[in-house]
Design a protein around this motif. Sequence first.
Motif, PDB file in Angstrom:
ATOM      1  N   ASN A   1      -4.098   0.857  12.748  1.00  0.00           N
ATOM      2  CA  ASN A   1      -3.680   2.224  12.450  1.00  0.00           C
ATOM      3  C   ASN A   1      -2.260   2.291  11.903  1.00  0.00           C
ATOM      4  N   CYS A   2      -1.437   1.332  12.243  1.00  0.00           N
ATOM      5  CA  CYS A   2      -0.097   1.257  11.655  1.00  0.00           C
ATOM      6  C   CYS A   2      -0.171   0.832  10.194  1.00  0.00           C
ATOM      7  N   VAL A   3      -0.993  -0.187   9.908  1.00  0.00           N
ATOM      8  CA  VAL A   3      -1.111  -0.658   8.528  1.00  0.00           C
ATOM      9  C   VAL A   3      -1.683   0.437   7.634  1.00  0.00           C
ATOM     10  N   SER A   4      -2.669   1.183   8.127  1.00  0.00           N
ATOM     11  CA  SER A   4      -3.274   2.244   7.321  1.00  0.00           C
ATOM     12  C   SER A   4      -2.496   3.554   7.414  1.00  0.00           C
ATOM     13  N   ARG A   5      -1.369   3.540   8.124  1.00  0.00           N
ATOM     14  CA  ARG A   5      -0.409   4.642   8.204  1.00  0.00           C
ATOM     15  C   ARG A   5      -0.929   5.858   8.964  1.00  0.00           C
ATOM     16  N   LEU A   6      -1.918   5.635   9.841  1.00  0.00           N
ATOM     17  CA  LEU A   6      -2.309   6.695  10.758  1.00  0.00           C
ATOM     18  C   LEU A   6      -1.273   6.827  11.868  1.00  0.00           C
ATOM     19  N   TYR A   7      -0.624   5.716  12.215  1.00  0.00           N
ATOM     20  CA  TYR A   7       0.475   5.719  13.180  1.00  0.00           C
ATOM     21  C   TYR A   7       1.743   5.235  12.488  1.00  0.00           C
ATOM     22  N   THR A   8       2.871   5.739  12.960  1.00  0.00           N
ATOM     23  CA  THR A   8       4.168   5.241  12.520  1.00  0.00           C
ATOM     24  C   THR A   8       4.834   4.527  13.691  1.00  0.00           C
ATOM     25  N   PRO A   9       5.082   3.232  13.576  1.00  0.00           N
ATOM     26  CA  PRO A   9       5.692   2.501  14.696  1.00  0.00           C
ATOM     27  C   PRO A   9       7.121   2.964  14.948  1.00  0.00           C
ATOM     28  N   ARG A  10       7.567   2.775  16.175  1.00  0.00           N
ATOM     29  CA  ARG A  10       8.946   3.114  16.522  1.00  0.00           C
ATOM     30  C   ARG A  10       9.920   2.203  15.784  1.00  0.00           C
ATOM     31  N   SER A  11       9.537   0.948  15.618  1.00  0.00           N
ATOM     32  CA  SER A  11      10.359   0.016  14.847  1.00  0.00           C
ATOM     33  C   SER A  11       9.460  -1.099  14.333  1.00  0.00           C
ATOM     34  N   GLY A  12      10.008  -1.904  13.426  1.00  0.00           N
ATOM     35  CA  GLY A  12       9.251  -2.993  12.837  1.00  0.00           C
ATOM     36  C   GLY A  12       9.112  -2.811  11.337  1.00  0.00           C
ATOM     37  N   ARG A  13       8.326  -3.672  10.752  1.00  0.00           N
ATOM     38  CA  ARG A  13       8.218  -3.724   9.290  1.00  0.00           C
ATOM     39  C   ARG A  13       6.800  -4.124   8.908  1.00  0.00           C
ATOM     40  N   ILE A  14       6.244  -3.462   7.892  1.00  0.00           N
ATOM     41  CA  ILE A  14       4.939  -3.813   7.343  1.00  0.00           C
ATOM     42  C   ILE A  14       5.082  -3.849   5.832  1.00  0.00           C
ATOM     43  N   VAL A  15       4.858  -5.017   5.238  1.00  0.00           N
ATOM     44  CA  VAL A  15       5.000  -5.188   3.793  1.00  0.00           C
ATOM     45  C   VAL A  15       3.679  -5.678   3.216  1.00  0.00           C
ATOM     46  N   PHE A  16       3.188  -4.981   2.196  1.00  0.00           N
ATOM     47  CA  PHE A  16       1.951  -5.361   1.519  1.00  0.00           C
ATOM     48  C   PHE A  16       2.278  -5.698   0.071  1.00  0.00           C
ATOM     49  N   ASP A  17       2.149  -6.965  -0.270  1.00  0.00           N
ATOM     50  CA  ASP A  17       2.406  -7.432  -1.631  1.00  0.00           C
ATOM     51  C   ASP A  17       3.754  -6.923  -2.147  1.00  0.00           C
ATOM     52  N   GLY A  18       4.770  -7.014  -1.305  1.00  0.00           N
ATOM     53  CA  GLY A  18       6.119  -6.627  -1.691  1.00  0.00           C
ATOM     54  C   GLY A  18       6.454  -5.164  -1.504  1.00  0.00           C
ATOM     55  N   THR A  19       5.480  -4.338  -1.113  1.00  0.00           N
ATOM     56  CA  THR A  19       5.712  -2.903  -0.926  1.00  0.00           C
ATOM     57  C   THR A  19       5.856  -2.586   0.554  1.00  0.00           C
ATOM     58  N   ASP A  20       6.895  -1.862   0.900  1.00  0.00           N
ATOM     59  CA  ASP A  20       7.127  -1.428   2.275  1.00  0.00           C
ATOM     60  C   ASP A  20       6.150  -0.304   2.600  1.00  0.00           C
ATOM     61  N   LEU A  21       5.141  -0.598   3.412  1.00  0.00           N
ATOM     62  CA  LEU A  21       4.124   0.412   3.713  1.00  0.00           C
ATOM     63  C   LEU A  21       4.685   1.567   4.523  1.00  0.00           C
ATOM     64  N   LEU A  22       5.686   1.305   5.348  1.00  0.00           N
ATOM     65  CA  LEU A  22       6.218   2.371   6.190  1.00  0.00           C
ATOM     66  C   LEU A  22       7.012   3.395   5.385  1.00  0.00           C
ATOM     67  N   ALA A  23       7.298   3.074   4.132  1.00  0.00           N
ATOM     68  CA  ALA A  23       7.963   4.027   3.246  1.00  0.00           C
ATOM     69  C   ALA A  23       6.957   4.833   2.431  1.00  0.00           C
ATOM     70  N   GLN A  24       5.656   4.563   2.641  1.00  0.00           N
ATOM     71  CA  GLN A  24       4.606   5.234   1.877  1.00  0.00           C
ATOM     72  C   GLN A  24       3.949   6.331   2.712  1.00  0.00           C
ATOM     73  N   ALA A  25       3.522   7.373   2.028  1.00  0.00           N
ATOM     74  CA  ALA A  25       2.725   8.405   2.691  1.00  0.00           C
ATOM     75  C   ALA A  25       1.329   7.853   2.963  1.00  0.00           C
ATOM     76  N   PRO A  26       0.674   8.333   4.018  1.00  0.00           N
ATOM     77  CA  PRO A  26      -0.659   7.808   4.339  1.00  0.00           C
ATOM     78  C   PRO A  26      -1.646   7.862   3.178  1.00  0.00           C
ATOM     79  N   HIS A  27      -1.593   8.923   2.362  1.00  0.00           N
ATOM     80  CA  HIS A  27      -2.575   9.038   1.281  1.00  0.00           C
ATOM     81  C   HIS A  27      -2.322   8.039   0.155  1.00  0.00           C
ATOM     82  N   GLU A  28      -1.173   7.343   0.163  1.00  0.00           N
ATOM     83  CA  GLU A  28      -0.876   6.360  -0.870  1.00  0.00           C
ATOM     84  C   GLU A  28      -1.439   4.970  -0.554  1.00  0.00           C
ATOM     85  N   ILE A  29      -1.872   4.765   0.670  1.00  0.00           N
ATOM     86  CA  ILE A  29      -2.289   3.434   1.100  1.00  0.00           C
ATOM     87  C   ILE A  29      -3.484   2.929   0.305  1.00  0.00           C
ATOM     88  N   SER A  30      -4.466   3.796   0.082  1.00  0.00           N
ATOM     89  CA  SER A  30      -5.641   3.385  -0.699  1.00  0.00           C
ATOM     90  C   SER A  30      -5.258   3.007  -2.113  1.00  0.00           C
TER      91      SER A  30
END
Length: 261
Positions: free
Chosen positions: A55-84
């Motif tokens: 749920n963190c990777v798909s941006r349903l949850y926002t973690p209190r701290s940490g980092r998620i990077v997909f192919d060089g893109t910071d997922l936590l800086a993306q809106a949930p609808h941008e993940i697809s």
Amino acid sequence: MDPREGETVALLDIEELIVRFGGVTALDGPTLEVEAGQICGLIGPNGAGKTTLFNCVSRLYTPRSGRIVFDGTDLLAQAPHEISRLGIARTFQNLGLFPTMSVRENVMLGAYHRNRPGLVASALRLGAAGSERALRSEADDVLGRLELDELAGHAATGLPYGTLKRVELARALLQRPRLLMLDEPASGLSHSEAADLADLIRALRDELDLTVLLVEHNMSLVMGLCEHVVVLDLGRKIAEGPPREVQEHPAVVEVYLGTPA
């Protein structure tokens, strides 16, 4: 010579995720990488934090701290609808299908992120020409690949649970993902159905150049399908590596079998 030559490439990089719900820590700093083209299993007992991580990777949850990077893109800086749009698709442990829609219509909804507003809705209402017809054709191609073509016009309601899991997989594939996240894909399947599913996932990975991250309790499927396995317990990573190595890891044995009296 490039110093990075020969190194594996992480398509998904997760670092030190912390997720808390009130006084409960669901994820307590796990770090893991999923290589491009890999089939990676995420296992652990109930409450280990597996679905929370999904749920963190798909941006349903926002973690209190940490980092998620997909192919060089910071997922936590993306809106949930941008993940697809970035190339990530997932299925859910609890099915998210629309029971009164047909199987084909449910699958077509997987293309919502790459069509102009109203296109999918128009296709579902009218089955019109042009791009709408192409969308129906693409959905039917995916259904055929998953041996669901005969059920395309059937309402989702009343179908066997294992069939509905395949419908949800078909919908995820219509998103044309690079990373396919499967949450309990073998749930409700017989032993032979689970074996067939493993063959299907492997074939889809090879044919569509996918990277697969799956949460699964069926250890036979995980150990036979996955090339890398990560084990969580109480929100922490306790082991990772090739399936056989993980299966024999003392911490994993203790979590699944308990400490001998």
